[in-house]
Structure formats: structure tokens, C-alpha cells
Design a protein around this motif. Structure first.
Motif, PDB file in Angstrom:
ATOM      1  N   VAL A 125      48.039  32.081  40.519  1.00 57.61           N
ATOM      2  CA  VAL A 125      48.500  33.268  41.256  1.00 57.61           C
ATOM      3  C   VAL A 125      47.750  34.503  40.790  1.00 57.61           C
ATOM      4  N   SER A 126      47.655  34.698  39.468  1.00 59.68           N
ATOM      5  CA  SER A 126      46.928  35.868  38.958  1.00 59.68           C
ATOM      6  C   SER A 126      45.429  35.716  39.153  1.00 59.68           C
ATOM      7  N   ALA A 152      43.893  34.247  41.580  1.00 62.29           N
ATOM      8  CA  ALA A 152      43.547  34.484  42.984  1.00 62.29           C
ATOM      9  C   ALA A 152      43.360  35.967  43.267  1.00 62.29           C
ATOM     10  N   GLY A 153      44.024  36.833  42.505  1.00 63.17           N
ATOM     11  CA  GLY A 153      43.866  38.274  42.686  1.00 63.17           C
ATOM     12  C   GLY A 153      42.481  38.780  42.333  1.00 63.17           C
ATOM     13  N   ARG A 154      41.682  37.959  41.677  1.00 60.19           N
ATOM     14  CA  ARG A 154      40.322  38.348  41.329  1.00 60.19           C
ATOM     15  C   ARG A 154      39.324  38.029  42.436  1.00 60.19           C
ATOM     16  N   GLU A 167      50.055  33.950  48.214  1.00 66.34           N
ATOM     17  CA  GLU A 167      49.133  34.289  47.127  1.00 66.34           C
ATOM     18  C   GLU A 167      47.816  33.545  47.219  1.00 66.34           C
ATOM     19  N   ARG A 206      43.464  34.040  49.814  1.00 65.56           N
ATOM     20  CA  ARG A 206      42.042  34.277  49.539  1.00 65.56           C
ATOM     21  C   ARG A 206      41.331  33.037  49.008  1.00 65.56           C
TER      22      ARG A 206
END
Length: 402
Positions: free
Chosen positions: A303-304, A306-308, A350, A353
Motif C-alpha cells: 500500500v505504501s 504503491a504511493g511511490r 490503493e 497505479r
């Protein structure tokens, strides 16, 4: 570790490249780190053996750096050597600021409880994509992008995020706590065993693990020794359920007790053996009150990660699961726990992307043979909600759905 070709035999240039990699952290850093690791692994304790396992990569590089050692390097060692050489050569091509970022990453892996696995995971993922015909750029180092790699092929591009997490994040009973607990109680167990010859197994259920508010290691050590001295077979409360039974190992089991115990108690149990000679043995077998959920821990980290990803290009999450044994890794795959968790993640907002996810462990990095490792070097999963049209040319090469 599958690549486009097996590494060639070591050459004098290889030693120079390895020296270059070891020097990236700065003068004296490697020697200081190896002295620290040596002091931690010297003791014949569970904590010492755990440190030896955690720093197996650094210990391998240290062994290869000795004069003449490369001549006897096997294929897995040559794979690791090739990755170290990739980092050394990359450093030579980077401008000053990106080179500082690379050196900082190496130094971070030589500090505290960290290791070099995240760096070698990044290097290995780059090499795997090169072997598939991609052009690979280390944009995280060179340009400071949130993603680590930018790969391209046939005019299309994909961002790759390389993420490493410990299997401890999914264990309710941490191995670090267990090792410290066993090392603390072992002298008393040896004394008791000398006075009570035989074979025993002490089964422990620890609902909240060790080190929490309800039960810490020293408190459990005292309870166990009081139970043994009073010759009680059971002791239980809400923090721990203890039961002492005879241990029966027969035939082939007795010849290889470690394998027999693991088969008896399963991959999730924490085991330790106090032994005197070949006849006296006290096995400690502990479980938490809930099953490990390592697969879910992987997805939490995704989840974290994927934010990149930017979202405009295809996006790949390359996950590396560290601090996991061969049986645990095989179990996650054979039961499809990891596959199920990743596929569920790919249906969440989430993951919008994310075009594909890959998963690997030390079994692949260190070149173990299947079935301990994944035959193609990593597990691969495609997000069915993607691709967009511009990703279609990339995905068959990025990942094939199991």
C-alpha cells in the motif's frame, strides 16, 4: 537467480570491483561493520546464529574478499559478486550527488540492525529486467525519483519500486524476542536437565507473544523454572499456557532431530533445544495465540510502496520478503496465501497505479534450487484492472500470470 547468462569465472578484475563496492560506504566502514558482525555471531547462542543468518550476505562478501577465495566461488556466490560489481560500476558512472545517494544506501545497510539485502534486491531486479531485454535506468539514484528504476522497451516505459520488508512484520511471536528468551533461560535448563535425565518437550502457547505488557521474557523464564523445580506438568494463565510432556523420537526421527521437530510442530512454531550428550534433551516449542500473517504484512507494505508510483506509466512493485526460512516461504506459495493476498490487494483502490507485482526472497537471491526457490526467480502477478493501451506492449515481458 535467472539472468541472461551465467556469470563467468572470477577474474582479477572481479576482486577490484568487489573492493570498489566494499569501499562505497567510506574508509573503514566495511572493516568496522565486519568486526561488529563477528562479535555478534561469535557466541554459540540462538541470538548469535540469528545474526549470522541475517548477515549471511555481508559474510559471503567478506569471505570472497579474502585472497584466493574467488577461485573457489560457486554459482550463487558468483551471482552475488556480479551484483556487487554492478553497484561498483554504477558508482563510476554517476555524478557527485547521485553517487552520494548510492554511498548513503550502502552505508545504511551497514548500520544497526540493517543489512545489504535491500541494495542487492534493487540490483537484482535491475538485472532481471535487463535479461528480459529492457533498458534500465536507476532514476531513484540518478534523479531522486520516488520510484527506483525506469525500464523501457519498444518505446513504452514502466516505473519499478523495489521494496524490502521483514517477515517479522507478520509474526505475532517475534524471532528476535524468542532468541533472547532462550539465551536467557538456557543455563538454568542445562542445570535442570543434568539433574533430570531424559527427553522432554515443553509446549508453550503465548497468546500475545513475548515482550508485551502481559508477559515479558524474564517473567516467563521464572515461571518455567518454578514449574520444572516443582515437577508440575502444566502451568497456565491468560499470558501463557505451559505443558511438559515426554518427547518421543524413534528411528529416522532420532537420527535427525531438528528435521523431525520441525515436521512435528510446523514452520510457524519457534523451536529451541537444550541438549546434553545424545540422550538428554529438552525441546521448547512455542506458538502465539494467532497464526502468522506474513502475506498480509506484504500487502500492507505494498500500500505504501504503491504511493511511490506516478500513475502515468505502467508501475511494478518488486517486493522482497526477508527473514523467512525455506519452509515458511514454500508454505506461503504452496498454500497460495501470498498469491491470494496479492490478488486481493490488486482489487483495491490503493493498487490503481500498479500494473504488476513480483515477490522474491533470499532463496532466489542466494540461488537455491526449486522447490525451495521459485523456478523463474520471482513470483509474478498482473493487475487485471490494467493495463491501459500504452502498457500492452510491456506487460507480456513484465509479468506472466501464474
Amino acid at each position: 537467480m535467472p539472468t541472461s547468462a551465467a556469470p563467468s569465472s572470477p577474474s582479477p578484475r572481479d576482486a577490484e570491483n568487489l573492493t570498489g563496492f566494499l569501499g562505497l560506504a567510506g574508509p573503514g566502514s566495511w572493516e568496522g561493520r565486519m568486526a561488529e558482525i563477528a562479535s555478534r555471531t561469535r557466541a554459540a547462542t540462538l541470538t548469535g546464529r540469528a545474526a549470522q543468518e541475517r548477515h549471511a550476505l555481508e559474510l559471503t562478501l567478506q569471505r570472497l574478499s579474502a585472497p584466493g577465495a574467488m577461485a573457489g566461488a560457486g554459482a550463487p556466490e558468483r551471482e552475488l559478486l556480479a551484483l556487487a560489481q554492478t553497484a561498483a560500476r554504477l558508482a563510476d558512472t554517476l555524478p557527485e550527488e547521485p553517487r552520494r545517494r548510492l554511498c548513503a544506501q550502502v552505508l545504511a545497510g551497514l548500520t544497526g540492525e540493517a543489512n545489504l539485502i535491500p541494495m542487492f534486491h534493487l540490483l537484482r531486479v535491475a538485472e532481471l529486467h535487463r535479461a528480459k531485454g529492457f533498458e534500465v535506468r536507476f532514476t531513484g539514484l540518478a534523479e531522486g525519483t520516488p520510484h527506483d528504476l525506469l525500464i523501457s522497451r519498444g518505446g513504452a516505459e514502466a516505473e519499478v519500486v523495489c521494496e524490502t520488508l521483514s517477515a517479522e512484520e507478520g509474526r505475532p511471536l517475534l524471532r528476535g524476542d524468542w532468541c533472547a528468551f532462550v539465551d536467557g533461560i538456557n543455563p538454568d535448563l542445562q542445570t535442570w536437565l543434568a539433574a533430570h535425565p531424559g527427553r522432554y518437550v515443553l509446549k508453550m502457547t503465548l497468546p500475545d507473544g513475548l515482550g508485551g505488557d502481559s508477559l515479558d521474557g524474564p517473567a516467563l523464564q521464572r515461571r518455567i523454572m518454578e514449574m520444572l523445580r516443582d515437577r508440575r506438568r502444566q502451568d497456565s494463565n491468560t499470558a501463557a499456557v505451559l505443558k511438559l510432556d515426554p518427547l518421543v523420537l524413534a528411528g529416522a526421527q532420532a537420527a535427525v532431530p531438528a528435521q523431525a521437530l520441525r515436521a512435528l510442530f510446523g514452520p510457524e512454531a519457534q523451536l529451541a533445544v537444550a541438549q546434553q550428550g545424545s540422550g538428554n534433551m529438552l525441546v521448547l516449542a512455542a506458538r502465539a495465540g494467532q497464526a502468522s500473517d506474513i502475506a498480509r504484512a506484504v500487502c500492507r507494505r505494498m500500500v505504501s510502496a504503491a504511493g511511490r508510483l506516478g500513475g502515468e506509466r505502467a508501475g511494478v512493485l518488486a517486493m522482497f520478503l526477508d527473514d523467512i526460512g525455506r519452509q515458511e516461504w514454500r508454505g506461503l506459495r504452496d498454500r497460495r496465501d501470498l498469491e491470494g493476498a496479492v490478488r486481493r490487494f490488486l482489487t483495491t483502490p490503493e493498487a490503481r497505479r500498479v500494473s504488476a507485482v513480483t515477490c522474491a526472497s533470499r532463496m532466489e537471491l542466494f540461488g537455491m534450487a526449486p522447490p525451495d526457490s521459485v523456478p523463474e526467480g520471482e513470483l509474478r502477478f498482473r493487475n487485471p484492472a490494467r493495463p491501459h493501451a500504452r502498457e500492452t506492449a510491456l506487460l507480456p515481458a513484465l509479468v506472466s500470470t501464474p
